[in-house]
Design a protein around this motif. Structure first.
Motif, short mmCIF file in Angstrom:
data_model
loop_
_atom_site.label_atom_id
_atom_site.label_comp_id
_atom_site.label_asym_id
_atom_site.label_seq_id
_atom_site.Cartn_x
_atom_site.Cartn_y
_atom_site.Cartn_z
N VAL A 105 82.27 87.38 72.02
CA VAL A 105 82.10 86.11 71.31
C VAL A 105 81.78 84.93 72.23
O VAL A 105 81.33 83.89 71.77
N SER A 106 82.04 85.07 73.53
CA SER A 106 81.73 83.99 74.46
C SER A 106 80.23 83.73 74.48
O SER A 106 79.43 84.67 74.62
N LYS A 107 79.84 82.47 74.32
CA LYS A 107 78.41 82.14 74.25
C LYS A 107 77.64 82.61 75.48
O LYS A 107 76.55 83.19 75.33
N PRO A 108 78.14 82.38 76.70
CA PRO A 108 77.40 82.87 77.87
C PRO A 108 77.23 84.38 77.86
O PRO A 108 76.17 84.89 78.24
N GLU A 109 78.26 85.12 77.45
CA GLU A 109 78.17 86.58 77.43
C GLU A 109 77.21 87.06 76.35
O GLU A 109 76.42 87.99 76.58
N VAL A 110 77.27 86.43 75.19
CA VAL A 110 76.34 86.80 74.11
C VAL A 110 74.91 86.51 74.53
O VAL A 110 73.99 87.29 74.25
N LEU A 137 85.76 99.79 73.65
CA LEU A 137 85.21 98.45 73.71
C LEU A 137 84.72 98.15 75.12
O LEU A 137 85.41 98.40 76.11
N ILE A 138 83.51 97.59 75.21
CA ILE A 138 82.90 97.22 76.49
C ILE A 138 82.78 95.71 76.51
O ILE A 138 82.05 95.12 75.71
N ALA A 139 83.48 95.07 77.43
CA ALA A 139 83.53 93.61 77.47
C ALA A 139 82.43 93.00 78.33
O ALA A 139 82.06 91.84 78.13
N ASP A 140 81.92 93.76 79.29
CA ASP A 140 80.88 93.24 80.18
C ASP A 140 79.51 93.35 79.51
O ASP A 140 79.08 94.44 79.15
N PRO A 141 78.80 92.23 79.29
CA PRO A 141 77.55 92.27 78.53
C PRO A 141 76.45 93.09 79.20
O PRO A 141 75.65 93.74 78.51
#
Length: 210
Positions: A105-110, A137-141
């Motif tokens: 959900v973080s804008k930079p990551e999205v 779940l994979i958190a790193d974009p």
């Protein structure tokens, strides 16, 4: 099983129209052509060869398996409706990893993720979250984008197994050498058809990429 490109022997049974052979040669990924001709050829040289209408039928014959019986082969509609196989696989992979898409959900990551897979694939995966496969779940974009492409290509390879050899070639030749589509693990077999039915339903409403 990976497609093994072997030289097509010259014979009179190869009766696909020259326009068809030209289309196949022109749409082939350069790494496929380089593997059959000379890996040292430059990208510019490969493009010139592919765009040479006189050479295109000969290149197409070179790219197809000599074990294929093309006598009476029907050049029907492309399985992917003219769309790029790699991007098509990303659509399938986005459903596979829809749970991770929802958690990112973080804008930079999205933003990073969308730069890699495209906004349409991102939206498509979230829209079909109910059909998500992966529970990890994979958190790193960056890692998520790579895994989306890998798993989507593996699903593509499984889905292609259910079609004719000529139709499979038309798709595989548009992919670079060495993707996950060439030798998918058995874990993808239970979901590939379901995912690609959703992807194809979406693609039929879109303008072809090629």
């Amino acid at each position: 099983m990976p497609i093994r490109m072997q030289t097509l022997k010259r014979n009179d049974s190869f009766k696909l129209p020259f326009t068809v052979l030209g289309e196949l040669a022109a749409s082939t990924h350069p790494t496929r052509l380089a593997a059959r001709l000379d890996p040292a050829l430059s990208a510019a040289t490969l493009v010139r060869l592919q765009n040479n209408q006189r050479l295109q039928p000969r290149l197409a014959k070179l790219l197809l398996d000599d074990g294929m019986d093309l006598n009476g082969s029907v050049w029907g509609s492309d399985l992917l409706h003219g769309h790029d196989p790699r991007q098509t696989a990303v659509f399938a992979g986005s459903i596979w990893h829809a749970r991770s898409l929802l958690k990112l959900v973080s804008k930079p990551e999205v933003t990073v993720l969308i730069e890699r897979i495209g906004a349409e694939a991102h939206t498509f995966g979230i829209r079909h979250q109910a059909q998500a496969i992966s529970t990890s779940l994979i958190a790193d974009p960056e890692k998520l984008a790579r895994q989306i492409e890998h798993d989507g290509l593996a699903c593509l390879g499984v889905w292609l197994d259910g079609h004719s050899l000529l139709d499979r070639h038309r798709v595989f030749l548009r992919l670079p050498v060495g993707t996950a589509a060439e030798n998918p693990a058995t874990e993808y077999r239970h979901a590939a058809d379901q995912l690609f039915s959703l992807v194809l339903a979406h693609l039929t409403t879109e303008v072809p990429a090629i």
